[in-house]
Design an enzyme around this catalytic site. Structure first.
Site, PDB file in Angstrom:
ATOM      1  N   SER A  31       0.713  -1.120  -0.039  1.00  0.00           N
ATOM      2  CA  SER A  31       0.030   0.015   0.116  1.00  0.00           C
ATOM      3  C   SER A  31       0.838   1.186   0.054  1.00  0.00           C
ATOM      4  CB  SER A  31      -0.789   0.032   1.113  1.00  0.00           C
ATOM      5  OG  SER A  31      -1.731  -1.204   1.126  1.00  0.00           O
ATOM      6  N   ILE A  36       7.467  -2.620   3.014  1.00  0.00           N
ATOM      7  CA  ILE A  36       8.024  -4.043   2.464  1.00  0.00           C
ATOM      8  C   ILE A  36       7.378  -4.728   1.267  1.00  0.00           C
ATOM      9  CG2 ILE A  36       8.637  -6.292   3.229  1.00  0.00           C
ATOM     10  CD1 ILE A  36       9.030  -5.219   6.136  1.00  0.00           C
ATOM     11  N   GLY A  37       5.907  -4.287   1.409  1.00  0.00           N
ATOM     12  CA  GLY A  37       5.239  -4.999   0.277  1.00  0.00           C
ATOM     13  C   GLY A  37       5.536  -4.364  -1.076  1.00  0.00           C
ATOM     14  N   TYR A 193      -0.104  -8.889  18.713  1.00  0.00           N
ATOM     15  CA  TYR A 193       0.387  -8.805  17.264  1.00  0.00           C
ATOM     16  C   TYR A 193       1.496 -10.123  17.472  1.00  0.00           C
ATOM     17  CZ  TYR A 193       3.391  -7.518  13.413  1.00  0.00           C
ATOM     18  OH  TYR A 193       4.430  -7.304  12.287  1.00  0.00           O
TER      19      TYR A 193
END
Length: 282
Positions: A31, A36-37, A193
């Site tokens: 996004s 990282i994506g 998390y």
């Protein structure tokens, strides 16, 4: 399957500059150009793959770092395309919805010509967490839904696609992400998390065994602290000092590992939780 030789031929040793030519990839959580994506999607594109970049803009818009426009993210990934026949497609998805993972896999496969070779489950829920004394059921459920349940449902839908292909079709790869919560010190201030990411680490080998007969490898990467624009000032400098190299990890650091795991060179690596954090000292 051809017989395996004890040593590869000279031709086999010559690395294809586009080792993912003709392959397709879905990268979730792509996004932001600082994330990282995005770095993973660019690396896969540079290796020759066609990429579907998933995003959930409302999540990042509610965070201190803010959201990028999807068209800007896609433009940056397209700049890295190395194969003129490859393409970049993008689409939204709120993966807290239990129906969203299967829908996303179906949309991505349709956009990429009917199949997905590489699944990189990079997304995660930020915030909505705390130490043991402050977490509640809502926090635990929110992280479970996004960080764990959606990943398993993505892998399930991906596996059903792979099963429909000819037996042992090459190139099947699943990469999940964890956060080093199993290493000394853990993550005591982010219990929800840490718990859900730990579940992914624990299930890695089981998924790898399940998908091995379909020529799919399954690995999980712990990238350690990565500079994705979420920390500044003295705290940033203190974390940098905990790396022997004296710097934070950058998004392209884990992206290079994930891109390699996606190639045929990594076909003998599966069921592993791999720490890629340059000797980070907790």
């Amino acid at each position: 399957m051809p017989p395996q030789l004890p040593s590869p031929t000279p031709e086999a040793l010559r690395r294809d500059p586009l080792p993912l030519r003709g392959r397709t990839a879905l990268v979730t959580g792509a996004s932001r150009r600082g994330g990282i994506g995005y770095a993973v999607a660019r690396r896969l594109a540079a290796y020759g793959a066609s990429v579907y970049a998933h995003h959930h803009v409302p999540h990042d818009a509610g965070m201190p770092w803010g959201a990028d426009r999807p068209e800007d993210v896609v433009a940056g990934i397209r700049e890295a395309l190395a194969d003129p026949e490859a393409r970049v497609v993008d689409g939204p998805g709120d993966l807290s919805d239990p129906a969203a993972p299967a829908e996303l896999i179906a949309r991505a496969a349709d956009a990429l010509g009917g199949r997905i070779d590489i699944l990189v489950a990079n997304h995660a829920l930020s915030g909505s967490d705390g130490p043991l004394d402050t977490i509640d059921a809502a926090m635990l459920d929110a992280h479970w839904a996004v960080d764990t349940r959606s990943v398993i449902l993505l892998v399930q839908a991906y596996a059903r696609l792979r099963v429909a292909l000819p037996p042992r079709t090459a190139g099947g790869r699943v990469v999940m992400m964890t956060s080093g919560q199993d290493i000394a010190g853990g993550m005591p201030d982010e219990i929800a998390y840490a718990l859900q990411k730990g579940a992914l680490a624990s299930v890695t080998r089981s998924l790898a065994t399940t998908l091995a007969e379909h020529a799919v490898t399954v690995n999980t990467v712990n990238p350690g602290p990565v500079d994705t624009d979420y920390m500044t000032g003295d705290a940033y400098a203190a974390v940098a000092a905990m790396f022997p190299a004296g710097r934070w990890g950058m998004p392209d650091d884990p992206a290079r590992l994930i891109a390699w795991l996606s190639t045929d060179e990594a076909e003998w690596v599966t069921g592993q939780v791999i720490d890629s954090e340059s000797g980070f000292r907790r």
